[in-house]
Structures are given as structure tokens and as C-alpha cells.
Write a protein that holds these residues in place. Structure first.
Motif: not given
Length: 128
Positions: A82-102
């Protein structure tokens, strides 16, 4: 097969909000950790937020603290940003990634070199 599928990216005005989703499959979600990262053109990748699914512990980059919230839905094998109060500097491609073992809980944003699998990304554009 491990799969991570991001969605929810969009064009939004500064000050607005977005919720990104990361749908996970092919691994034991409850035993994993998920990180959100972003990369803007010409900039290095930045770890934004991190959650260990098992105990729900989270960490955030300084740029995200107070504005972004990471959460997990075990029933849906999905992590949200959840992203609030967004700014122009937040412009990007957003990726998620997993650690199978945290690993250890980060003090700030996650380190992308410590993640096993990545999604394809979703574009977030914040206009001024």
C-alpha cells in the motif's frame, strides 16, 4: 514452478495512493519472505519493503517509512504494498521477489542479492 506476478501499477497524481499486489505460487508461501523493490530509469534498484510471512515482521527503506505498508494474505498467497502520499520520485518499475528461506530482518530496505526469484514488474508513474 515458482511464480511471482505483480499487478496494480498505474499512473497516479502526486499525493495519491496505489496498492500493488504480488501473487505467489510454486513454493511454501507461509515459510517464505517477500520483498518489494523498485528501479527507475538510470537509477540503481532500491529495496523498498520486506515481510517475513511466517511471523509478519516487516522492514522498510527510509524512503518508504510512514508512507508505504507491506502486508501479506496467507489465504491468497499474496503480498500487498500500500503506497500513500505518492511523489514523482516514486516513479519506477516495482518488483516483488521471494526468499524461500527468510534471512534476518533488515533494518532498512531489503537487499536484492539475497532473493531467489523475481516477478516481471509493474510500472508506477506519479505525475506532478
Amino acid at each position: 514452478e515458482v511464480q511471482l506476478v505483480e499487478s496494480g501499477g498505474a499512473l497516479v497524481q502526486a499525493g495519491g495512493s496505489l496498492r500493488l499486489s504480488c501473487a505467489a505460487s510454486g513454493f511454501t508461501f507461509d515459510d517464505s519472505a517477500i520483498g518489494w523493490f523498485r528501479q527507475a530509469p538510470g537509477k540503481v534498484r532500491e529495496g523498498v519493503a520486506y515481510i517475513r510471512i511466517g511471523d509478519g515482521s516487516t522492514s522498510y527503506a527510509d524512503s518508504a517509512k510512514g508512507r508505504f505498508t507491506i502486508s501479506g494474505d496467507n489465504a491468497k498467497n499474496t503480498v500487498y504494498l500500500q503506497m500513500n502520499s505518492l511523489k514523482p520520485d516514486d516513479t519506477a518499475v516495482y518488483y516483488c521477489a521471494t526468499q524461500l528461506t527468510p534471512g534476518y530482518l533488515y533494518i532498512g530496505g531489503p537487499n536484492g542479492y539475497e532473493f531467489d526469484y523475481w516477478g516481471q514488474g509493474t510500472q508506477v508513474t506519479v505525475s506532478s
